[in-house]
Scaffold this motif. Structure first.
Motif, short mmCIF file in Angstrom:
data_model
loop_
_atom_site.label_atom_id
_atom_site.label_comp_id
_atom_site.label_asym_id
_atom_site.label_seq_id
_atom_site.Cartn_x
_atom_site.Cartn_y
_atom_site.Cartn_z
N GLN A 64 0.83 -1.20 0.00
CA GLN A 64 0.00 0.00 0.00
C GLN A 64 0.86 1.26 0.00
O GLN A 64 0.54 2.24 -0.67
CB GLN A 64 -0.94 0.00 1.20
CG GLN A 64 -2.06 -1.02 1.08
CD GLN A 64 -2.94 -1.07 2.33
OE1 GLN A 64 -2.62 -0.47 3.35
NE2 GLN A 64 -4.03 -1.81 2.25
N LEU A 65 1.96 1.23 0.76
CA LEU A 65 2.87 2.38 0.76
C LEU A 65 3.48 2.59 -0.62
O LEU A 65 3.58 3.72 -1.11
CB LEU A 65 3.98 2.19 1.80
CG LEU A 65 3.59 2.44 3.24
CD1 LEU A 65 4.74 2.06 4.18
CD2 LEU A 65 3.21 3.89 3.46
N THR A 66 3.87 1.49 -1.26
CA THR A 66 4.44 1.59 -2.60
C THR A 66 3.40 2.14 -3.56
O THR A 66 3.70 3.03 -4.38
CB THR A 66 4.93 0.21 -3.08
OG1 THR A 66 5.88 -0.30 -2.14
CG2 THR A 66 5.56 0.29 -4.44
N GLN A 67 2.19 1.63 -3.46
CA GLN A 67 1.10 2.12 -4.34
C GLN A 67 0.83 3.60 -4.07
O GLN A 67 0.65 4.38 -5.00
CB GLN A 67 -0.17 1.30 -4.10
CG GLN A 67 -1.31 1.67 -4.99
CD GLN A 67 -1.05 1.35 -6.44
OE1 GLN A 67 -0.33 0.44 -6.77
NE2 GLN A 67 -1.64 2.14 -7.31
N SER A 68 0.82 4.00 -2.80
CA SER A 68 0.58 5.40 -2.45
C SER A 68 1.70 6.28 -2.99
O SER A 68 1.44 7.37 -3.50
CB SER A 68 0.49 5.57 -0.94
OG SER A 68 -0.62 4.88 -0.43
N ARG A 69 2.93 5.82 -2.87
CA ARG A 69 4.06 6.60 -3.41
C ARG A 69 3.93 6.74 -4.92
O ARG A 69 4.17 7.82 -5.46
CB ARG A 69 5.38 5.92 -3.05
CG ARG A 69 5.76 6.06 -1.60
CD ARG A 69 7.09 5.41 -1.29
NE ARG A 69 7.32 5.38 0.13
CZ ARG A 69 7.69 4.32 0.81
NH1 ARG A 69 7.89 3.18 0.20
NH2 ARG A 69 7.89 4.39 2.10
N ASN A 70 3.58 5.64 -5.59
CA ASN A 70 3.41 5.71 -7.05
C ASN A 70 2.28 6.66 -7.42
O ASN A 70 2.42 7.46 -8.36
CB ASN A 70 3.15 4.31 -7.62
CG ASN A 70 4.35 3.40 -7.53
OD1 ASN A 70 5.48 3.86 -7.40
ND2 ASN A 70 4.13 2.11 -7.61
N ASP A 71 1.16 6.55 -6.70
CA ASP A 71 0.04 7.46 -6.98
C ASP A 71 0.42 8.90 -6.74
O ASP A 71 0.07 9.80 -7.52
CB ASP A 71 -1.17 7.08 -6.11
CG ASP A 71 -1.79 5.76 -6.52
OD1 ASP A 71 -1.49 5.27 -7.63
OD2 ASP A 71 -2.58 5.21 -5.71
N SER A 72 1.14 9.14 -5.64
CA SER A 72 1.58 10.51 -5.33
C SER A 72 2.52 11.03 -6.42
O SER A 72 2.41 12.19 -6.83
CB SER A 72 2.30 10.55 -3.99
OG SER A 72 1.43 10.19 -2.96
N ALA A 73 3.42 10.18 -6.88
CA ALA A 73 4.33 10.59 -7.95
C ALA A 73 3.57 10.90 -9.23
O ALA A 73 3.86 11.89 -9.92
CB ALA A 73 5.37 9.51 -8.20
N LYS A 74 2.57 10.08 -9.54
CA LYS A 74 1.76 10.33 -10.74
C LYS A 74 1.00 11.65 -10.61
O LYS A 74 0.95 12.44 -11.55
CB LYS A 74 0.78 9.18 -10.97
CG LYS A 74 1.42 7.92 -11.49
CD LYS A 74 0.40 6.82 -11.66
CE LYS A 74 1.06 5.51 -12.06
NZ LYS A 74 0.08 4.42 -12.16
#
Length: 156
Positions: A64-74
């Motif tokens: 979830q943290l990885t997904q959140s980081r990816n979403d934030s970067a996007k």
């Protein structure tokens, strides 16, 4: 009593004591020990399950943290693209406004230049008429010489 009889009586008492212990004392002790062992094994199994659940939860949290980081970067990249687009649009509009202002200023300058030329022509015509009057030493009638003055004004 003889030692043999004492020994036999002691063996019989010992056998009775062993039978009584095995029949009445040992089963509750064994049952308590078995229950305690079962509780310990259940506790160990629960601890193992808790460790497995903790590892699973940690893995899900990492995902979830990885997904959140990816979403934030996007989202950040999209915001930067949008900001660049807005800046480019603003620059384009500012350039267009600048060109409009320059064109209006040029048109205004051209109009003022034309007005100044017209005023200068009129003044030169008046000066030419005054000069001609002084040369001829008589008055020049503008109504009579309107055609001549109009040609003189266009030449200037």
């Amino acid at each position: 009593m003889s030692i043999t009889a004492t020994l036999i009586v002691q063996m019989i008492v010992f056998a009775i004591l062993v039978w009584f212990t095995m029949s009445f004392v040992w089963p509750p002790i064994a049952k308590a020990l078995d229950e305690r062992a079962a509780q310990i094994s259940d506790g160990l199994a629960a601890a193992d399950n808790a460790k497995a659940e903790l590892a699973s939860a940690n893995k899900r949290i990492e995902e979830q943290l990885t997904q959140s980081r990816n979403d934030s970067a996007k989202l950040l990249a999209e915001a930067e693209k949008r900001a660049q687009s807005i800046i480019e649009d603003a620059k384009k509009r500012a350039d267009e406004e600048g060109l409009k202002i320059v064109a209006a200023a040029k048109a205004d300058a051209e109009q003022q230049s034309i007005k100044a030329r017209e005023a200068l022509r009129s003044e030169v015509a008046v000066l030419a008429v005054k000069g001609a009057e002084q040369i001829l030493k008589r008055e020049v009638n503008p109504a009579v010489h309107a055609d001549l003055l109009g040609r003189l004004q266009t030449e200037l």
